[in-house]
Scaffold this motif. Structure first.
Motif, short mmCIF file in Angstrom:
data_model
loop_
_atom_site.label_atom_id
_atom_site.label_comp_id
_atom_site.label_asym_id
_atom_site.label_seq_id
_atom_site.Cartn_x
_atom_site.Cartn_y
_atom_site.Cartn_z
N PRO A 37 -19.04 12.78 15.50
CA PRO A 37 -17.86 12.53 14.65
C PRO A 37 -17.04 13.81 14.52
N PHE A 38 -15.73 13.66 14.32
CA PHE A 38 -14.90 14.83 14.11
C PHE A 38 -15.17 15.41 12.73
N PRO A 39 -15.19 16.75 12.60
CA PRO A 39 -15.18 17.34 11.26
C PRO A 39 -13.93 16.81 10.51
N ALA A 40 -14.08 16.59 9.20
CA ALA A 40 -13.01 15.94 8.43
C ALA A 40 -11.65 16.64 8.58
N ALA A 41 -11.65 17.97 8.57
CA ALA A 41 -10.39 18.71 8.63
C ALA A 41 -9.71 18.51 9.99
N LEU A 42 -10.51 18.49 11.06
CA LEU A 42 -9.95 18.28 12.40
C LEU A 42 -9.39 16.86 12.52
N GLU A 56 4.50 21.99 14.33
CA GLU A 56 3.46 21.23 15.01
C GLU A 56 2.97 21.87 16.31
N LEU A 57 3.82 22.71 16.94
CA LEU A 57 3.42 23.34 18.20
C LEU A 57 2.21 24.25 17.98
N GLU A 58 2.32 25.09 16.97
CA GLU A 58 1.22 26.01 16.67
C GLU A 58 -0.01 25.24 16.17
N ARG A 59 0.24 24.25 15.33
CA ARG A 59 -0.88 23.48 14.79
C ARG A 59 -1.59 22.71 15.89
N GLU A 60 -0.82 22.22 16.87
CA GLU A 60 -1.46 21.51 17.99
C GLU A 60 -2.35 22.47 18.79
N GLY A 61 -1.85 23.67 19.02
CA GLY A 61 -2.64 24.67 19.76
C GLY A 61 -3.97 24.95 19.07
N LEU A 62 -3.92 25.09 17.77
CA LEU A 62 -5.13 25.38 17.01
C LEU A 62 -6.08 24.17 16.99
N ALA A 63 -5.50 22.98 16.84
CA ALA A 63 -6.33 21.76 16.83
C ALA A 63 -7.01 21.57 18.19
N ALA A 64 -6.26 21.89 19.27
CA ALA A 64 -6.82 21.75 20.62
C ALA A 64 -8.04 22.66 20.78
N ASN A 65 -7.97 23.86 20.23
CA ASN A 65 -9.11 24.77 20.31
C ASN A 65 -10.32 24.20 19.57
N GLU A 66 -10.07 23.65 18.38
CA GLU A 66 -11.17 23.05 17.60
C GLU A 66 -11.76 21.86 18.33
N LEU A 67 -10.88 21.06 18.92
CA LEU A 67 -11.32 19.88 19.67
C LEU A 67 -12.19 20.29 20.85
N ALA A 68 -11.77 21.35 21.56
CA ALA A 68 -12.55 21.82 22.72
C ALA A 68 -13.96 22.23 22.28
N LYS A 69 -14.06 22.77 21.06
CA LYS A 69 -15.39 23.17 20.57
C LYS A 69 -16.26 21.95 20.30
N VAL A 70 -15.65 20.85 19.82
CA VAL A 70 -16.42 19.61 19.61
C VAL A 70 -16.87 19.05 20.97
N TYR A 71 -15.95 19.08 21.96
CA TYR A 71 -16.33 18.63 23.30
C TYR A 71 -17.48 19.49 23.85
N ALA A 72 -17.40 20.80 23.62
CA ALA A 72 -18.43 21.71 24.14
C ALA A 72 -19.78 21.39 23.50
N GLU A 73 -19.77 21.07 22.22
CA GLU A 73 -21.01 20.70 21.54
C GLU A 73 -21.54 19.38 22.09
N CYS A 74 -20.64 18.47 22.42
CA CYS A 74 -21.03 17.20 23.01
C CYS A 74 -21.70 17.44 24.37
N VAL A 75 -21.12 18.34 25.16
CA VAL A 75 -21.70 18.69 26.47
C VAL A 75 -23.10 19.26 26.28
N ARG A 76 -23.23 20.17 25.30
CA ARG A 76 -24.54 20.79 25.06
C ARG A 76 -25.59 19.73 24.74
N LEU A 77 -25.22 18.76 23.87
CA LEU A 77 -26.13 17.68 23.49
C LEU A 77 -26.51 16.81 24.69
#
Ligand SMILES: Nc1ncnc2c1ncn2[C@@H]1O[C@H](COP(=O)(O)OP(=O)(O)OP(=O)(O)O)[C@@H](O)[C@H]1O
Ligand SMILES: [Mg+2]
Length: 366
Positions: A37-42, A56-77
């Protein structure tokens, strides 16, 4: 090197579904699966980015980084559960999170940071699957029908795959080998919105709340007057159209309706638009309708769809074809990564309306 990862995070914004699949010798064997599941803030930020907003441009960039970390955790699992190492995996196909889908304007945006993801997990990342199809004049969606055909097609049988994610989409696999498909309209997106607003829940488990209500007289006609439903295929849609403002507009004049009755009607809207689409696109005999996506776990929706299609059409889940409904979309992106790896087309021009077959995706090497 026949191992591929697929990760999907769809319109529902419920999180990331991932699978590790072995495509060895033409077979498709799932080695492991994971849902994060996504963290609530993301989740809240990805939701906010669905519409125009401040900075929104800057916020999208930051959200993309957070999203990539969730994907990375999914890969690890996935690797841990499957007993594999990053080096064993040929590539990961990652959908990204749609924040705009405007094929009519020539673009679609799945936010993601595939470069960061490649850096974090040491696997080749294939991303941005939809843009090339749009560049070739297509809708960029739905992309799953080619995988559905490969995985579930059977000569001499007409099968319909109905994916009920945030948005609904169907794939009709004709007995003659022909394939058609398109987005039917809302899947869970309106239902989730409504139960969130009234009960603070993410979704209506098994459709129990909807089942406790009855149809609001006159509302279905208003909902069905949305022009999207009558539009011919190829067509695709998303939160760009079916959002809270859209729903509130349709509900004008129905403010006194009981919330559970509205829930019932919204659930039936999904069933009805799926059934109408299935009838129109299959023009005749259907050997089976197979549900996938989270909506496959909504018994009320399944019952309503069965009722609309009549006794002669059996509605099952893809489980009956050997694949859990919540794996199908993620498997499709593993399959699309495999296609990219072989430099083979991933789209079906008959479905998306593109000018021709195209190799989909872009590679971010490990
Ligand atoms: N037990 C359940 N009962 C009813 N609905 C469910 C249940 N489990 C999941 N769902 C619904 O399924 C949704 C998630 O489905 P899914 O992950 O397939 O959608 P998605 O992320 O939008 O994917 P996509 O856009 O790729 O189709 C949830 O938001 C919820 O509405
Ligand atoms: Mg999902």
């Amino acid at each position: 090197m026949s191992l591929f990862i697929g990760m999907m995070s769809g319109t529902s914004l419920d999180g990331v579904d991932g699978v590790l699949v072995d495509f060895w010798a033409g077979a498709t064997r799932t080695m492991s699966s994971a849902h994060l599941p996504f963290p609530a803030a993301l989740r809240a930020e990805l939701m906010a980015l669905q519409a125009a907003s401040e900075n929104e441009l800057e916020r999208e960039g930051l959200a993309a980084n957070e999203l990539a970390k969730v994907y990375a955790e999914c890969v690890r699992l996935l690797l841990e559960k499957g007993g594999m190492k990053a080096a064993d995996v040929r590539a990961a196909g990652v959908h990204g999170q749609t924040i705009r889908h405007r094929p009519e304007l020539g673009f679609t945006r799945q936010t993601n940071n595939p470069a960061l993801l490649a850096e974090l997990c040491g696997i080749d990342i294939i991303a941005d699957f939809r843009s090339r199809d749009i560049a070739a004049g297509g809708q960029g969606a739905p992309l799953v029908p080619a995988f559905h055909q490969d995985m579930f097609g059977e000569k001499g049988k007409t099968r319909v795959l109905a994916n009920v994610g945030g948005i609904g989409n169907i794939t009709v696999l004709g007995a003659d080998g022909g394939v058609s498909g398109f987005d039917t309209g809302p899947g869970n997106v309106l239902m989730d919105l409504w139960i969130g607003r009234h009960k603070g829940q993410d979704y209506d488990a098994d459709g129990a709340w909807a089942a406790s209500g009855k149809e609001v007289p006159g509302l279905m006609q208003v909902l069905l007057s949305e022009p999207y439903f009558a539009q011919p295929a190829p067509k695709s849609t998303g939160r760009d159209l079916f959002h809270a403002t859209w729903l509130d507009k349709q509900l004008k004049g129905f403010e006194s309706a009981a919330p559970e009755d509205v829930m019932h009607t919204l659930t039936r809207l999904t069933a009805l638009t799926l059934a109408d689409a299935i009838k129109a696109a299959s023009s005749g005999r259907v050997d089976g309708v197979y549900l996938c996506g989270g909506g496959a776990y909504n018994g009320t929706l399944k019952g309503m769809l069965s009722a609309e299609l009549g006794d002669t059409v059996k509605v099952k889940s893809t489980e009956a074809l050997g694949v859990p409904p919540n794996h199908v979309e993620a498997m499709a992106f593993a399959w699309l990564a495999h296609r990219f790896d072989e430099r083979r087309a991933g789209n079906l021009p008959a479905v998306t309306g593109a000018r021709g077959d195209r190799i989909l995706g872009a590679l971010y090497p490990r």
